[in-house]
Design a protein around this motif. Sequence first.
Motif, short mmCIF file in Angstrom:
data_model
loop_
_atom_site.label_atom_id
_atom_site.label_comp_id
_atom_site.label_asym_id
_atom_site.label_seq_id
_atom_site.Cartn_x
_atom_site.Cartn_y
_atom_site.Cartn_z
N TYR A 3 43.69 43.76 28.95
CA TYR A 3 42.71 42.86 29.22
C TYR A 3 42.19 43.42 30.55
O TYR A 3 40.94 43.39 30.82
CB TYR A 3 43.04 41.36 29.34
N LYS A 7 38.79 44.99 31.72
CA LYS A 7 37.88 44.28 32.87
C LYS A 7 37.72 45.23 33.93
O LYS A 7 36.41 45.41 34.25
CB LYS A 7 38.53 42.98 33.50
N HIS A 10 35.42 47.93 32.79
CA HIS A 10 34.16 47.31 32.57
C HIS A 10 33.04 46.95 33.87
O HIS A 10 31.93 47.58 33.66
CB HIS A 10 34.44 45.72 31.87
N ALA A 72 33.48 46.14 27.34
CA ALA A 72 33.25 44.66 26.75
C ALA A 72 34.05 44.27 25.33
O ALA A 72 34.42 43.61 24.98
CB ALA A 72 31.86 44.40 26.99
N LYS A 91 24.77 35.41 27.98
CA LYS A 91 24.90 36.74 28.94
C LYS A 91 24.37 37.76 28.07
O LYS A 91 23.84 38.95 28.39
CB LYS A 91 26.32 36.96 29.31
N LYS A 145 30.47 31.46 34.38
CA LYS A 145 30.51 30.99 32.82
C LYS A 145 29.96 29.61 32.43
O LYS A 145 28.78 29.66 32.69
CB LYS A 145 32.00 30.76 32.59
C1 HEM Z 1 27.75 44.12 25.85
C2 HEM Z 1 27.69 43.61 26.63
C3 HEM Z 1 28.92 42.88 27.55
C4 HEM Z 1 29.51 42.01 26.95
C5 HEM Z 1 29.98 41.75 25.46
C6 HEM Z 1 30.44 41.36 28.04
C7 HEM Z 1 31.62 40.51 28.04
C8 HEM Z 1 32.37 40.44 29.02
C9 HEM Z 1 33.76 39.65 28.99
C10 HEM Z 1 34.20 39.20 27.62
C11 HEM Z 1 34.11 39.69 30.24
C12 HEM Z 1 35.62 38.91 30.70
C13 HEM Z 1 35.35 37.56 31.06
C14 HEM Z 1 36.40 36.84 31.70
O1 HEM Z 1 37.56 37.38 31.69
O2 HEM Z 1 36.60 35.72 32.04
C15 HEM Z 1 33.11 40.23 31.17
C16 HEM Z 1 33.49 40.29 32.58
C17 HEM Z 1 32.43 40.50 33.43
N1 HEM Z 1 31.20 41.21 32.96
FE1 HEM Z 1 30.48 41.40 31.30
N2 HEM Z 1 29.87 41.90 29.29
C18 HEM Z 1 28.78 42.76 29.00
C19 HEM Z 1 27.97 43.44 29.93
C20 HEM Z 1 28.00 43.28 31.32
C21 HEM Z 1 26.90 43.43 32.25
C22 HEM Z 1 25.80 44.36 31.64
C23 HEM Z 1 27.50 43.15 33.42
C24 HEM Z 1 26.43 43.13 34.83
C25 HEM Z 1 25.28 43.15 34.69
C26 HEM Z 1 28.71 42.25 33.35
C27 HEM Z 1 29.43 41.60 34.39
C28 HEM Z 1 30.63 41.12 34.28
C29 HEM Z 1 31.44 40.69 35.31
C30 HEM Z 1 30.87 40.79 36.84
C31 HEM Z 1 32.52 40.34 34.94
C32 HEM Z 1 33.75 39.81 35.69
C33 HEM Z 1 33.81 38.15 35.44
C34 HEM Z 1 35.06 37.42 36.29
O3 HEM Z 1 35.97 38.16 35.83
O4 HEM Z 1 34.85 36.68 36.67
N3 HEM Z 1 28.87 42.28 32.04
N4 HEM Z 1 32.32 40.70 30.63
#
Ligand code: HEM
Length: 197
Positions: A3, A7, A10, A72, A91, A145
């Motif tokens: 995971y 991340k 990602h 993702a 999102k 979130k």
């Molecule tokens: C297909 C599109 C996307 C999906 C399905 C997706 C899904 C996810 C998921 C499941 C997480 C993990 C959340 C967690 O561990 O709590 C995550 C983290 C994150 N995503 Fe995405 N995401 C996508 C696109 C994006 C885009 C385009 C951005 C920025 C513009 C982004 C920014 C972030 C950030 C900053 C985190 C870290 C959040 C944290 O750990 O607190 N994501 N994303």
Amino acid sequence: MAYYWFKAFHLIGVVVWFAGLFYLVRLFVYHAEAAQEPEPAQTILKKQYELMEKRLYNIITTPGMILTVAMAIGLISTEPEILKSGWLHIKLAFVLLLIGYHHFCKRIMKQLAKGECKWTGQQFRALNEAPTVLLVVIVLLAVFKNNLPLDLTTWLIVALVIAMAASIQLYAKKRKQNKEKQLQTNQEPELASTSVE
Ligand code: HEM
């Protein structure tokens, strides 16, 4: 552990994708403004920007998008219950807008290459603010979130981001006006000397 790897990559994908999107539209600004240059500079500049845009789109921007989405999918497949979260649905709606913007940029790129694009440099500068808004919203949703705060502090941050974007636009407009004024004053003495001759 998987995971965290997903991340990390990602987030790397997000950085690469946005670097590409921001720089691509900046190149569109230069490409559109190259039309004001005399020949042969105009043709040379346009060809150069066309090449830079194509390489940036194919080597940086699109791979950045693919990496972000692929990682993702990895995140969701490791923890499928995350799919039930409301914040993720919102999102995803914004991410779809971002993917739409990405493809819109490709269309503009093709129009510029064919010499069919009617957008001005100023309009491209304004367009470049769209991914900034999407970036802020998506990151806030990913971090806060379901507890995205909508208090005074959040609205102050939103106002600050808008004010910053507006001042960048104003600064660019002022600089362009100054440049045009300077060009005019440089041409006036030339015209005066030719009329005396
Ligand atoms: C297909 C599109 C996307 C999906 C399905 C997706 C899904 C996810 C998921 C499941 C997480 C993990 C959340 C967690 O561990 O709590 C995550 C983290 C994150 N995503 Fe995405 N995401 C996508 C696109 C994006 C885009 C385009 C951005 C920025 C513009 C982004 C920014 C972030 C950030 C900053 C985190 C870290 C959040 C944290 O750990 O607190 N994501 N994303």
